[in-house]
Design a protein around this motif. Structure first.
Motif, PDB file in Angstrom:
ATOM      1  N   ALA A   1      46.407  48.177  41.991  1.00 12.56           N
ATOM      2  CA  ALA A   1      46.348  47.770  40.584  1.00 12.56           C
ATOM      3  C   ALA A   1      45.242  46.739  40.412  1.00 12.56           C
ATOM      4  O   ALA A   1      45.097  45.828  41.226  1.00 12.56           O
ATOM      5  N   LYS A   2      44.477  46.868  39.352  1.00  6.42           N
ATOM      6  CA  LYS A   2      43.326  45.993  39.137  1.00  6.42           C
ATOM      7  C   LYS A   2      43.774  44.662  38.548  1.00  6.42           C
ATOM      8  O   LYS A   2      44.418  44.624  37.497  1.00  6.42           O
ATOM      9  N   ALA A   3      43.457  43.584  39.233  1.00  5.06           N
ATOM     10  CA  ALA A   3      43.802  42.249  38.733  1.00  5.06           C
ATOM     11  C   ALA A   3      42.898  41.867  37.573  1.00  5.06           C
ATOM     12  O   ALA A   3      41.723  42.259  37.517  1.00  5.06           O
ATOM     13  N   THR A   4      43.431  41.122  36.637  1.00  2.19           N
ATOM     14  CA  THR A   4      42.672  40.634  35.487  1.00  2.19           C
ATOM     15  C   THR A   4      42.586  39.113  35.543  1.00  2.19           C
ATOM     16  O   THR A   4      43.226  38.466  36.385  1.00  2.19           O
ATOM     17  N   THR A   5      41.836  38.543  34.627  1.00  2.75           N
ATOM     18  CA  THR A   5      41.748  37.078  34.552  1.00  2.75           C
ATOM     19  C   THR A   5      43.116  36.471  34.296  1.00  2.75           C
ATOM     20  O   THR A   5      43.473  35.423  34.853  1.00  2.75           O
ATOM     21  N   PHE A   6      43.925  37.137  33.455  1.00  2.56           N
ATOM     22  CA  PHE A   6      45.282  36.642  33.197  1.00  2.56           C
ATOM     23  C   PHE A   6      46.106  36.638  34.485  1.00  2.56           C
ATOM     24  O   PHE A   6      46.883  35.711  34.736  1.00  2.56           O
ATOM     25  N   THR A   7      45.931  37.684  35.322  1.00  4.91           N
ATOM     26  CA  THR A   7      46.643  37.736  36.612  1.00  4.91           C
ATOM     27  C   THR A   7      46.343  36.491  37.432  1.00  4.91           C
ATOM     28  O   THR A   7      47.248  35.815  37.942  1.00  4.91           O
TER      29      THR A   7
ATOM     30  N   ARG B   1      35.082  38.690  43.391  1.00  3.36           N
ATOM     31  CA  ARG B   1      35.210  39.919  44.175  1.00  3.36           C
ATOM     32  C   ARG B   1      36.042  40.960  43.445  1.00  3.36           C
ATOM     33  O   ARG B   1      35.900  42.162  43.685  1.00  3.36           O
ATOM     34  N   HIS B   2      36.922  40.486  42.546  1.00  5.07           N
ATOM     35  CA  HIS B   2      37.757  41.403  41.767  1.00  5.07           C
ATOM     36  C   HIS B   2      37.155  41.681  40.390  1.00  5.07           C
ATOM     37  O   HIS B   2      37.829  42.283  39.539  1.00  5.07           O
ATOM     38  N   GLY B   3      35.926  41.205  40.176  1.00 10.48           N
ATOM     39  CA  GLY B   3      35.268  41.462  38.897  1.00 10.48           C
ATOM     40  C   GLY B   3      35.805  40.633  37.757  1.00 10.48           C
ATOM     41  O   GLY B   3      35.728  41.043  36.594  1.00 10.48           O
ATOM     42  N   CYS B   4      36.380  39.451  38.061  1.00 12.04           N
ATOM     43  CA  CYS B   4      36.964  38.587  37.029  1.00 12.04           C
ATOM     44  C   CYS B   4      36.195  37.274  36.951  1.00 12.04           C
ATOM     45  O   CYS B   4      35.663  36.786  37.954  1.00 12.04           O
ATOM     46  N   VAL B   5      36.169  36.698  35.761  1.00 12.12           N
ATOM     47  CA  VAL B   5      35.499  35.416  35.530  1.00 12.12           C
ATOM     48  C   VAL B   5      36.555  34.388  35.139  1.00 12.12           C
ATOM     49  O   VAL B   5      37.397  34.664  34.264  1.00 12.12           O
ATOM     50  N   PRO B   6      36.561  33.218  35.775  1.00 11.18           N
ATOM     51  CA  PRO B   6      37.559  32.200  35.406  1.00 11.18           C
ATOM     52  C   PRO B   6      37.416  31.782  33.955  1.00 11.18           C
ATOM     53  O   PRO B   6      36.300  31.660  33.438  1.00 11.18           O
ATOM     54  N   ASP B   7      38.538  31.588  33.287  1.00 13.61           N
ATOM     55  CA  ASP B   7      38.497  31.104  31.910  1.00 13.61           C
ATOM     56  C   ASP B   7      38.890  29.627  31.867  1.00 13.61           C
ATOM     57  O   ASP B   7      39.174  29.003  32.890  1.00 13.61           O
ATOM     58  N   ALA B   8      38.904  29.083  30.658  1.00 18.79           N
ATOM     59  CA  ALA B   8      39.184  27.653  30.499  1.00 18.79           C
ATOM     60  C   ALA B   8      40.583  27.297  30.983  1.00 18.79           C
ATOM     61  O   ALA B   8      40.807  26.217  31.535  1.00 18.79           O
ATOM     62  N   VAL B   9      41.546  28.206  30.803  1.00 17.28           N
ATOM     63  CA  VAL B   9      42.932  27.932  31.219  1.00 17.28           C
ATOM     64  C   VAL B   9      43.005  27.710  32.728  1.00 17.28           C
ATOM     65  O   VAL B   9      43.681  26.794  33.208  1.00 17.28           O
ATOM     66  N   ILE B  10      42.290  28.541  33.489  1.00 18.66           N
ATOM     67  CA  ILE B  10      42.313  28.418  34.951  1.00 18.66           C
ATOM     68  C   ILE B  10      41.702  27.095  35.380  1.00 18.66           C
ATOM     69  O   ILE B  10      42.252  26.383  36.234  1.00 18.66           O
ATOM     70  N   TYR B  11      40.561  26.753  34.800  1.00 20.48           N
ATOM     71  CA  TYR B  11      39.918  25.484  35.164  1.00 20.48           C
ATOM     72  C   TYR B  11      40.809  24.293  34.815  1.00 20.48           C
ATOM     73  O   TYR B  11      40.934  23.341  35.596  1.00 20.48           O
ATOM     74  N   ARG B  12      41.437  24.336  33.652  1.00 23.27           N
ATOM     75  CA  ARG B  12      42.306  23.224  33.253  1.00 23.27           C
ATOM     76  C   ARG B  12      43.478  23.079  34.220  1.00 23.27           C
ATOM     77  O   ARG B  12      43.856  21.960  34.597  1.00 23.27           O
ATOM     78  N   THR B  13      44.050  24.211  34.613  1.00 19.49           N
ATOM     79  CA  THR B  13      45.173  24.175  35.553  1.00 19.49           C
ATOM     80  C   THR B  13      44.767  23.521  36.866  1.00 19.49           C
ATOM     81  O   THR B  13      45.484  22.664  37.414  1.00 19.49           O
ATOM     82  N   LEU B  14      43.615  23.908  37.391  1.00 12.89           N
ATOM     83  CA  LEU B  14      43.165  23.386  38.684  1.00 12.89           C
ATOM     84  C   LEU B  14      42.756  21.920  38.591  1.00 12.89           C
ATOM     85  O   LEU B  14      43.039  21.132  39.505  1.00 12.89           O
TER      86      LEU B  14
END
Length: 678
Positions: free
Chosen positions: A175-181, A207-220
């Motif tokens: 299954a293809k992972a998404t940015t939300f995943t 590697r999965h063809g996804c780009v981090p969004d603002a939510v991911i950066y804020r979480t980290l």
């Protein structure tokens, strides 16, 4: 239903009893008499009506009785949605089993709806198990949508540890992972305090063809800032901006707080300037974090200047941070001036926290009169205020005044909480007034004594020599509604050991180990010393093994020294020498006492050559060097063996190596020389 509608329309009105018939609840009997056939599409529309779950299931089952009718996947979706909303998941399971028997191929949206309803009903594990049944039972292959829903449900329910395995299963299933995943998995890892893994997963996104969004950066950024990785959080913040995402004020504040907590105050200040340059206005929380950081770093004057010049519309909490900084440094005049002048100029009134900070500072400085004056200025002193005063009075053994404070609290409708009473009990016990402490515990109302209260009381009774009473109290804690903890056991063990009652202490220690608690090194050493003095060296060795083994306290050099001395006294010198070697193998560095103990044991056993060899090895190998005690031991035992010449040789060696003989060395040597001459 439709027949009823045709009669109403064709008649131009409603005949006698017509309205009553029209307004009757929906019934399957009328539907069965209708001339219109219910198709799967019409069934879906009927199920969208505000029908209860039971009626919906009846309608669903009745439709199947029509000749040539077969349920569609959409019809199953509609009824499962209705049942899921009602929380009737047993009925859902039965219907899904029927679909498999009928050969209906269900679609993924049905399972997603079912998982969402399970999640809302607080059944995250059951929601995740839906994924296990989709492919084998219903021939529906889950896509990233199903996995995303399941992982989000697990993460939202706090089942963070279950999310990463599900993610790897998703990837392995193709299954293809998404940015939300990635956002969900990274959030779960951060909540599980696995921030390094979360950062590693961030680098895997490309590697999965996804780009981090603002939510991911804020979480980290938040996780790194809270976990002591402030420098990494700032680097990630820079990367976030380079990627075109604008950090919000909350993200900047997380980074500022992390820098302040790690002592990087200047870097935090620069980050606030950067925040302003990007047009992001710092919030009250941002300035509060910076002010507290400056005060913790001892830069209280800088915090005061920042508050006066840079903070727009300062709040009481921000003033309190600086007041706390001045009070912590004992600069109470500056603290009071800031409250009196600074807060008034800023249009801010002191709150209960402000007064409590000042009162606590005045009490620490011994200015109880000024503290009382401040308390009288407060519109409504709270429990914290009075607890501060009670604690200060108890520390100075002013018990009558402390009692007056408690009485004043009662007149104001307040009462000490468990923390406040614990202060009183601990103070009385420390002053040697255990009897009064017992009386206070009996009269505690409405607060109930907790384990801290009882531990203070047990310790006070032990210190007062009332060990039997302390033992009885410790044994009856369950009757008081409180469970003994590791501190309770340690108090009893140490008290019993001090009185030489090592058998009772050992009973407490064994009971403590049975509950899964480990003794600290001091208590273990006390037990081993008592056992060795009682001649039970093997049992003392067992205590050491327990320390080394299951989660006990790490043995220190004193632990080994006690055992080696016990072994030597028992004539088991060979075992003492082996224990010295075991000590080295376990990574515990022996001290000079360790070697002196073994040297003394070898000498006592008449193994002088081995003892001298050990001393020579110690001198050559280092880093320790034999001391006066080492050479005293050799000189003394040579003299006892009548080997005065060898004793003199040892003394000359010691002097040559810069070790000054003690008076005892000369006394032993001279007495033997004089004895030889006579």
């Amino acid at each position: 239903m439709w027949a009823r509608g045709r009669r109403f329309c064709s008649g131009g009105g409603v005949g006698e009893g017509g309205w009553g018939e029209l307004l009757q609840p929906f019934g399957l009997e009328q539907l069965s008499r209708s001339l219109n056939r219910v198709t799967p599409d019409r069934l879906c529309k009927l199920l969208e009506l505000p029908l209860d779950a039971g009626t919906s299931v009846e309608l669903f089952r009745w439709a199947r009785t029509q000749p040539g009718y077969a349920h569609s996947a959409a019809a199953y979706h509609a009824v499962v949605d209705k049942l899921g909303r009602a929380g009737d998941f047993n009925a859902v399971s039965a219907l899904l089993a029927e679909s498999a028997a009928e050969g209906v191929v269900l679609k993924e949206p049905l399972f997603i709806v079912l998982m969402k309803w399970l999640g809302r009903r607080g059944l995250p594990g059951r929601a995740a198990r839906v994924l296990d049944e989709m492919q084998p039972r219903f021939k529906c292959r889950p896509t990233f949508r199903s996995y995303n829903v399941a992982m989000d449900i697990l993460a939202s329910a706090g089942c963070h540890a279950a999310v990463p395995p599900l993610f790897f299963r998703m990837v392995n299933d193709g299954a293809k992972a998404t940015t939300f995943t990635f956002a969900v998995v990274i959030r779960a890892l951060c909540c599980s305090v696995r921030v390094d893994s979360a950062c590693a997963l961030l680098r895997e996104m490309a590697r999965h063809g996804c780009v981090p969004d603002a939510v991911i950066y804020r979480t980290l950024v938040r996780a790194l800032s809270r976990g002591g990785g402030a420098a990494r959080a700032v680097r990630l913040l820079e990367e976030m901006m380079l990627m075109g995402w604008d950090p919000d004020a909350e993200t900047f504040t997380d980074a500022v707080r992390g820098l302040c907590e790690s002592g990087e105050i200047r870097a935090a200040g620069r980050l606030v300037d950067r925040m302003l340059a990007r047009g992001c206005a710092p919030t009250a929380a941002t300035y509060g974090a910076l002010l507290r950081g400056l005060c913790r770093a001892g830069m209280v004057d800088e915090a005061g200047a920042l508050l006066a010049r840079a903070v727009p519309a300062p709040t009481a909490a921000q003033f309190n941070a600086v007041v706390q900084g001045y009070a912590a440094q004992g600069r109470l005049r500056e603290a009071e001036r800031l409250v009196r002048e600074g807060m008034a100029a800023g249009g801010c009134r002191p709150d209960a926290f402000t007064f409590n900070i000042l009162i606590h500072g005045l009490c620490r400085a011994g200015r109880l009169g000024s503290a009382w004056a401040r308390l009288r200025e407060m519109p409504r002193p709270d429990v914290v205020t009075y607890t501060i005063m009670v604690q200060a009075l108890c520390r100075r053994a002013r018990w009558e005044e402390a009692g007056e404070v408690v009485e004043e609290m009662r007149t104001r409708g307040l009462s000490l909480n468990a923390t406040g009473w614990n202060v009183v009990v601990a103070g009385l016990c420390k002053a040697g007034r255990a009897g009064d402490a017992v009386e206070v515990v009996r009269r505690m109302k409405p607060a109930r004594p907790d384990i801290v209260t009882f531990n203070s009381l047990i310790h006070g009774l032990c210190e007062a020599g009332r060990v039997e009473e302390a033992t009885g109290l410790a044994r009856s804690l369950l009757a008081e509604g409180v469970a003994a903890n590791a501190v309770t056991y340690k108090i009893m063990i140490r008290s019993l050991l001090r009185r030489g009652r090592w058998r009772e202490a050992l009973t407490w220690a064994e009971e403590m180990a049975g509950r899964g608690w480990g003794l600290d090194a001091a208590a273990c050493n006390g037990l081993m010393r008592a056992l060795c003095m009682g001649g039970d060296v093997d049992r003392a060795l067992a205590v050491l093994e327990r320390m080394v083994g299951a989660g006990g306290a790490a043995p220190n050099p004193a632990s080994y020294n006690i055992l080696m001395a016990g072994l030597c006294r028992a004539g088991r010198v060979h075992a003492a020498v082996e224990l010295l070697g075991e000590m080295l193998r376990r990574g515990s560095a022996p001290d000079v006492v360790s070697y002196n103990t073994v040297v003394g044991g070898l000498c006592r056993a008449g193994r002088m050559t081995e003892a001298k060899g050990l001393v020579e090895r110690l001198h050559v190998e280092g880093p320790l060097r034999p001391d006066a005690v080492t050479y005293n031991t050799l000189v003394s035992w040579h003299c006892k063996a009548g080997e005065v010449r060898e004793a003199v040789a040892v003394l000359e060696t010691a002097v040559g190596r810069g070790v000054c003989p003690s008076a005892r060395t000369w006394r032993v040597l001279l007495s033997n020389i004089v004895g030889d001459d006579s």
